[in-house]
Design a protein around this motif. Structure first.
Motif, PDB file in Angstrom:
ATOM      1  N   LEU A 133       0.826  -1.209   0.000  1.00  0.00           N
ATOM      2  CA  LEU A 133       0.000   0.000   0.000  1.00  0.00           C
ATOM      3  C   LEU A 133       0.859   1.258   0.000  1.00  0.00           C
ATOM      4  O   LEU A 133       0.532   2.243  -0.657  1.00  0.00           O
ATOM      5  CB  LEU A 133      -0.931  -0.011   1.214  1.00  0.00           C
ATOM      6  CG  LEU A 133      -2.034  -1.071   1.157  1.00  0.00           C
ATOM      7  CD1 LEU A 133      -2.794  -1.126   2.471  1.00  0.00           C
ATOM      8  CD2 LEU A 133      -3.006  -0.767   0.016  1.00  0.00           C
ATOM      9  N   GLY A 148      -7.210   4.861   1.353  1.00  0.00           N
ATOM     10  CA  GLY A 148      -8.427   4.102   1.656  1.00  0.00           C
ATOM     11  C   GLY A 148      -9.665   4.909   1.322  1.00  0.00           C
ATOM     12  O   GLY A 148     -10.578   4.441   0.634  1.00  0.00           O
ATOM     13  N   SER A 151     -10.133   5.337  -2.379  1.00  0.00           N
ATOM     14  CA  SER A 151     -10.642   4.140  -3.063  1.00  0.00           C
ATOM     15  C   SER A 151     -12.160   4.046  -2.948  1.00  0.00           C
ATOM     16  O   SER A 151     -12.825   3.517  -3.827  1.00  0.00           O
ATOM     17  CB  SER A 151      -9.993   2.875  -2.490  1.00  0.00           C
ATOM     18  OG  SER A 151     -10.588   2.523  -1.255  1.00  0.00           O
ATOM     19  N   LEU A 186      -7.133   2.540  -7.214  1.00  0.00           N
ATOM     20  CA  LEU A 186      -7.052   2.164  -5.802  1.00  0.00           C
ATOM     21  C   LEU A 186      -8.125   1.159  -5.416  1.00  0.00           C
ATOM     22  O   LEU A 186      -7.865   0.215  -4.662  1.00  0.00           O
ATOM     23  CB  LEU A 186      -7.160   3.406  -4.915  1.00  0.00           C
ATOM     24  CG  LEU A 186      -5.875   4.235  -4.838  1.00  0.00           C
ATOM     25  CD1 LEU A 186      -6.151   5.567  -4.165  1.00  0.00           C
ATOM     26  CD2 LEU A 186      -4.790   3.485  -4.080  1.00  0.00           C
ATOM     27  N   HIS A 190      -7.211  -2.342  -3.800  1.00  0.00           N
ATOM     28  CA  HIS A 190      -7.755  -2.726  -2.495  1.00  0.00           C
ATOM     29  C   HIS A 190      -8.534  -4.029  -2.623  1.00  0.00           C
ATOM     30  O   HIS A 190      -8.482  -4.887  -1.745  1.00  0.00           O
ATOM     31  CB  HIS A 190      -8.654  -1.615  -1.933  1.00  0.00           C
ATOM     32  CG  HIS A 190      -7.889  -0.512  -1.272  1.00  0.00           C
ATOM     33  ND1 HIS A 190      -7.062   0.320  -1.964  1.00  0.00           N
ATOM     34  CD2 HIS A 190      -7.819  -0.117   0.019  1.00  0.00           C
ATOM     35  CE1 HIS A 190      -6.519   1.191  -1.116  1.00  0.00           C
ATOM     36  NE2 HIS A 190      -6.960   0.935   0.092  1.00  0.00           N
ATOM     37  N   ASP A 191      -9.240  -4.163  -3.741  1.00  0.00           N
ATOM     38  CA  ASP A 191      -9.999  -5.379  -3.971  1.00  0.00           C
ATOM     39  C   ASP A 191      -9.064  -6.588  -4.073  1.00  0.00           C
ATOM     40  O   ASP A 191      -9.301  -7.635  -3.474  1.00  0.00           O
ATOM     41  CB  ASP A 191     -10.816  -5.232  -5.261  1.00  0.00           C
ATOM     42  CG  ASP A 191     -11.934  -6.247  -5.326  1.00  0.00           C
ATOM     43  OD1 ASP A 191     -12.900  -6.082  -4.564  1.00  0.00           O
ATOM     44  OD2 ASP A 191     -11.818  -7.204  -6.102  1.00  0.00           O
ATOM     45  N   ALA A 194      -7.779  -7.473  -0.717  1.00  0.00           N
ATOM     46  CA  ALA A 194      -8.838  -8.081   0.093  1.00  0.00           C
ATOM     47  C   ALA A 194      -9.036  -9.550  -0.296  1.00  0.00           C
ATOM     48  O   ALA A 194      -9.225 -10.404   0.565  1.00  0.00           O
ATOM     49  CB  ALA A 194     -10.140  -7.305  -0.059  1.00  0.00           C
ATOM     50  N   ILE A 216      -3.553  -1.383   9.049  1.00  0.00           N
ATOM     51  CA  ILE A 216      -4.520  -1.541   7.965  1.00  0.00           C
ATOM     52  C   ILE A 216      -5.963  -1.340   8.434  1.00  0.00           C
ATOM     53  O   ILE A 216      -6.815  -0.916   7.668  1.00  0.00           O
ATOM     54  CB  ILE A 216      -4.341  -2.953   7.355  1.00  0.00           C
ATOM     55  CG1 ILE A 216      -5.007  -3.053   5.990  1.00  0.00           C
ATOM     56  CG2 ILE A 216      -4.830  -4.040   8.269  1.00  0.00           C
ATOM     57  CD1 ILE A 216      -4.228  -2.360   4.960  1.00  0.00           C
ATOM     58  N   ASN A 219      -7.529   1.824   7.608  1.00  0.00           N
ATOM     59  CA  ASN A 219      -7.832   2.132   6.215  1.00  0.00           C
ATOM     60  C   ASN A 219      -9.264   1.691   5.925  1.00  0.00           C
ATOM     61  O   ASN A 219      -9.561   0.508   5.787  1.00  0.00           O
ATOM     62  CB  ASN A 219      -6.815   1.380   5.326  1.00  0.00           C
ATOM     63  CG  ASN A 219      -7.075   1.527   3.845  1.00  0.00           C
ATOM     64  OD1 ASN A 219      -8.220   1.629   3.397  1.00  0.00           O
ATOM     65  ND2 ASN A 219      -6.014   1.525   3.073  1.00  0.00           N
ATOM     66  N   GLY A 221     -11.164   1.993   3.349  1.00  0.00           N
ATOM     67  CA  GLY A 221     -11.386   1.343   2.057  1.00  0.00           C
ATOM     68  C   GLY A 221     -11.098  -0.142   2.155  1.00  0.00           C
ATOM     69  O   GLY A 221     -11.837  -0.983   1.630  1.00  0.00           O
ATOM     70  N   MET A 222     -10.008  -0.457   2.834  1.00  0.00           N
ATOM     71  CA  MET A 222      -9.583  -1.844   2.989  1.00  0.00           C
ATOM     72  C   MET A 222     -10.585  -2.613   3.851  1.00  0.00           C
ATOM     73  O   MET A 222     -10.994  -3.721   3.519  1.00  0.00           O
ATOM     74  CB  MET A 222      -8.202  -1.824   3.669  1.00  0.00           C
ATOM     75  CG  MET A 222      -7.341  -3.013   3.432  1.00  0.00           C
ATOM     76  SD  MET A 222      -6.848  -3.160   1.735  1.00  0.00           S
ATOM     77  CE  MET A 222      -7.607  -4.712   1.418  1.00  0.00           C
ATOM     78  N   LYS A 225     -13.712  -3.443   1.919  1.00  0.00           N
ATOM     79  CA  LYS A 225     -13.528  -4.545   0.957  1.00  0.00           C
ATOM     80  C   LYS A 225     -13.478  -5.894   1.663  1.00  0.00           C
ATOM     81  O   LYS A 225     -14.042  -6.876   1.181  1.00  0.00           O
ATOM     82  CB  LYS A 225     -12.213  -4.355   0.179  1.00  0.00           C
ATOM     83  CG  LYS A 225     -12.254  -3.223  -0.820  1.00  0.00           C
ATOM     84  CD  LYS A 225     -12.998  -3.629  -2.065  1.00  0.00           C
ATOM     85  CE  LYS A 225     -12.904  -2.512  -3.093  1.00  0.00           C
ATOM     86  NZ  LYS A 225     -13.881  -2.662  -4.174  1.00  0.00           N
TER      87      LYS A 225
END
Lengths: 266, 91, 261
Positions: A133, A148, A151, A186, A190-191, A194, A216, A219, A221-222, A225
């Motif tokens: 990341l 994050g 994204s 992003l 991130h996907d 994940a 993490i 984050n 976004g993370m 996901k």
């Protein structure tokens, strides 16, 4: 009585002091080139906050990548066991832990006593670690703490078929040149991470409650996901980064007490 | 505890799995493995168990050829040496 | 009857033109953003060398990672079969082929007829590929083609134990910043060594039989070829043009099978 736990990670150095089953103080800093100095820096910062010296600390244990290089720790414990114990302290109902550190990623099952029943750790490949990341953030010219959120603004997931940080980086560069929005790049990355976390988690048992630890977990976004892949809402601690250090301090207390009980009455 | 040592990368999953609830710490796997992958040491809960050496875990697929290729060349493997059936491979 | 084989790699596109079994033209060019455009350019150059026109070619066979994008080829063949076919013509005694390209590495066991008996590949991870070397060259601030020669001056291999290119970078940086710094040649030999361990580990999984050949763009690196020999403890042959082996194989298939599906 006070007990200290020190977690020397590959990127971050963390410390926790507990007193009467409460966190008395905690500290998070960067791991420097010399682990010994880093551990002393963490220790001194905490002692200063407490206004104490080391004589007040009953027992100290270390964990993390640099755990053998903490001269003032009486013992050390693996980061897997430390994370399990720390997470169990926060959430006794937790059975599954995902921890993403600077250079590794682990999935852990823990029982109702806070002991590890199953674990898997990936520290060979930078894909799916904090390092990945960081690299992507620098390629996209964003701050790590912002990626994050960015994204989450994506309208379209750009699919990445690689989790190799080297290949993903060059793919991200060529997508940028083509004018693909940063948020879509992003979201795709991130996907991909994940999915990788999910595959790691599948090797242990995915059971409720589930928690994410390490930087993490901050984050969003993370977290979103991972939640989507697992179909499970994680319980999140207020400071997910100190879990290992907290666990080490709990181990310090446990080992000290066991020694006291084992010692012959004089 | 079911301990998975190894990693997955783009090319596949490479884990050696030691079930420490079954393991009795006898060390027969240590001598059986031609690549000397294992050692016996106490885990964090004080039980003496077999584990994959730290120096090996991060490159396990380059040190251990995988169970099938190994068993074709070696008479006693870690799997057959272990009377408790505590060791398995993912590849 | 002139035929062509085109190998569209992730970094370079290679073309070989055969006429009555003889190589009459060949080219190596950096792959373009659009595989088809790059393939046309490389083909044009080889045609010019051969003194032929596109319409003279009876069959074109494409291979490599970008083979599906070459719409003017009559056939697409996997890199495996083309590599085997190609090395079988150059070095018929080869039974194990190690091909290290920009973004993949492949080990193939080949039979007497040039057919593939077994193979194992690695293309989802940069470790053990040219991309690993390229990122290390950048880090060492040294042009990639000079790495091989430089590494031959090494007294010993510096320790580079991480399997991941990203983590190995950190190890290399710590070698550079050490007091006194690890000699450049030793670091590069260490980099080559860590790649070789990976690839030889891959090869051992399917078994290594002599003779052994090393091909692909990375085979031009003499230092790398040497550490592969050291790791295998066996002699390794590198053909003159190690990059064009798959394209040559594709051209041979074009010649043998024609354009029929």
């Amino acid at each position: 009585m006070l007990f200290m736990g020190i977690d020397i990670g590959s990127r971050g150095a963390k410390g926790v002091v507990i007193e009467d089953n409460q966190i008395a103080t905690a500290f998070i800093g960067d791991t420097g080139p010399e682990s010994v100095k880093t551990s002393e820096m963490v220790r001194d910062n905490m002692l200063a906050k407490l206004g104490m010296d080391m004589s007040k600390i009953t027992y100290t244990m270390a964990t993390g990548y640099g755990r053998v290089l903490v001269p003032f720790a009486a013992e050390n414990v693996s980061e897997i066991s430390a994370h399990a114990k720390g997470a169990h302290w926060y959430f006794p109902s937790v059975r599954t832990i995902l921890d993403m550190g600077g250079q590794d990623c682990k999935a852990i099952n823990v029982n109702d006593k806070g002991q590890v029943t199953k674990f898997i750790m990936n520290d060979k490949c930078a894909g799916g670690t904090g390092r990945f990341l960081e690299l992507i953030a620098s390629v996209l010219g964003l701050r790590l703490e912002d990626i994050g959120q960015t994204s989450l603004e994506s309208k379209k997931n750009f699919p990445f078929n690689t989790v190799c940080a080297v290949f993903a980086k060059s793919e991200a560069i060529s997508l940028m040149k083509k004018g693909t929005p940063k948020s879509d790049i992003l979201a795709g990355l991130h996907d991909a991470i994940a999915v990788r976390c999910y595959n790691l988690l599948k090797r242990v048992n995915i059971e409720k409650d589930f928690t994410i630890t390490g930087g993490i977990a901050k984050n969003q976004g993370m977290v979103a996901k991972i939640k989507e892949k697992l179909g499970m809402e994680p319980v999140l601690a207020p400071d997910p980064q100190i879990m290992g250090a907290l666990g080490a301090s709990l181990f310090a207390r446990e080992r000290y007490m066991a020694k006291q009980n084992a010692a012959p009455a004089s | 505890m079911e301990a998975n040592y190894g990693y997955s990368d783009g090319s596949g999953d490479y884990f050696i799995i030691v079930d420490t609830d079954k393991c009795n710490g006898c060390g027969d796997c240590v001598t059986a493995c031609p690549e000397r992958v294992f050692e016996v040491a106490p885990d964090d809960y004080g039980k003496k168990v077999a584990l994959v050496k730290e120096s090996v875990a991060s490159k396990v697929s380059y040190v251990c050829p995988g169970y099938k290729p190994c068993s074709a060349n070696v008479e006693t493997t870690c799997h057959t040496a272990c009377k408790m059936g505590a060791i398995s491979h993912t590849w | 009857m002139p035929v062509a084989g085109i190998d569209v790699g992730s970094q370079t596109t290679k073309v070989v033109i055969l006429n009555d079994g003889q190589v009459v033209g060949q080219s190596v060019m950096v792959s373009a953003e659009e595989a088809e455009t790059g393939a046309r350019k490389a083909l044009d150059e080889a045609l010019q060398q051969a003194g032929l026109a596109l319409s003279d070619l009876t069959t074109i066979v494409a291979t490599g990672a970008g083979r599906k994008d070459v719409s003017f080829a009559q056939k697409q063949k996997t890199s495996l079969s083309c590599l085997a076919k190609g090395i079988n013509r150059l070095l018929p005694a080869v039974r194990t082929l190690i091909d290290v390209g920009a973004e993949s590495s492949t080990v193939i066991r080949i039979n007497e007829k040039g057919g593939v008996d077994d193979s194992i590949g690695h293309d989802r991870c940069a470790s053990g590929t040219g991309a690993f070397l390229e990122s290390m060259a950048k880090l060492m601030q040294m042009p990639l083609p000079e790495m091989g020669q430089e590494s031959l001056k090494a007294q010993r291999r510096a320790e580079v134990s991480s399997m991941c290119a990203i983590f190995a970078e950190q190890e290399v940086i710590s070698h550079v910043h050490r007091v006194p710094p690890t000699p450049k040649a030793d670091i590069i030999a260490g980099i080559h060594g860590s790649m070789a361990v990976r690839i030889v580990g891959l090869a051992k999984r399917i078994g290594v039989k002599p003779e052994i050949a090393l091909t692909g763009g990375v085979a031009r690196n003499v230092g790398f070829a040497r550490v592969i020999e050291e790791e295998l403890k066996q002699k390794v042959v590198v053909p003159d043009n190690p990059q064009i082996v798959a394209a040559l194989g594709a051209a041979r298939i074009a010649q043998e099978e024609g354009g029929k599906q």
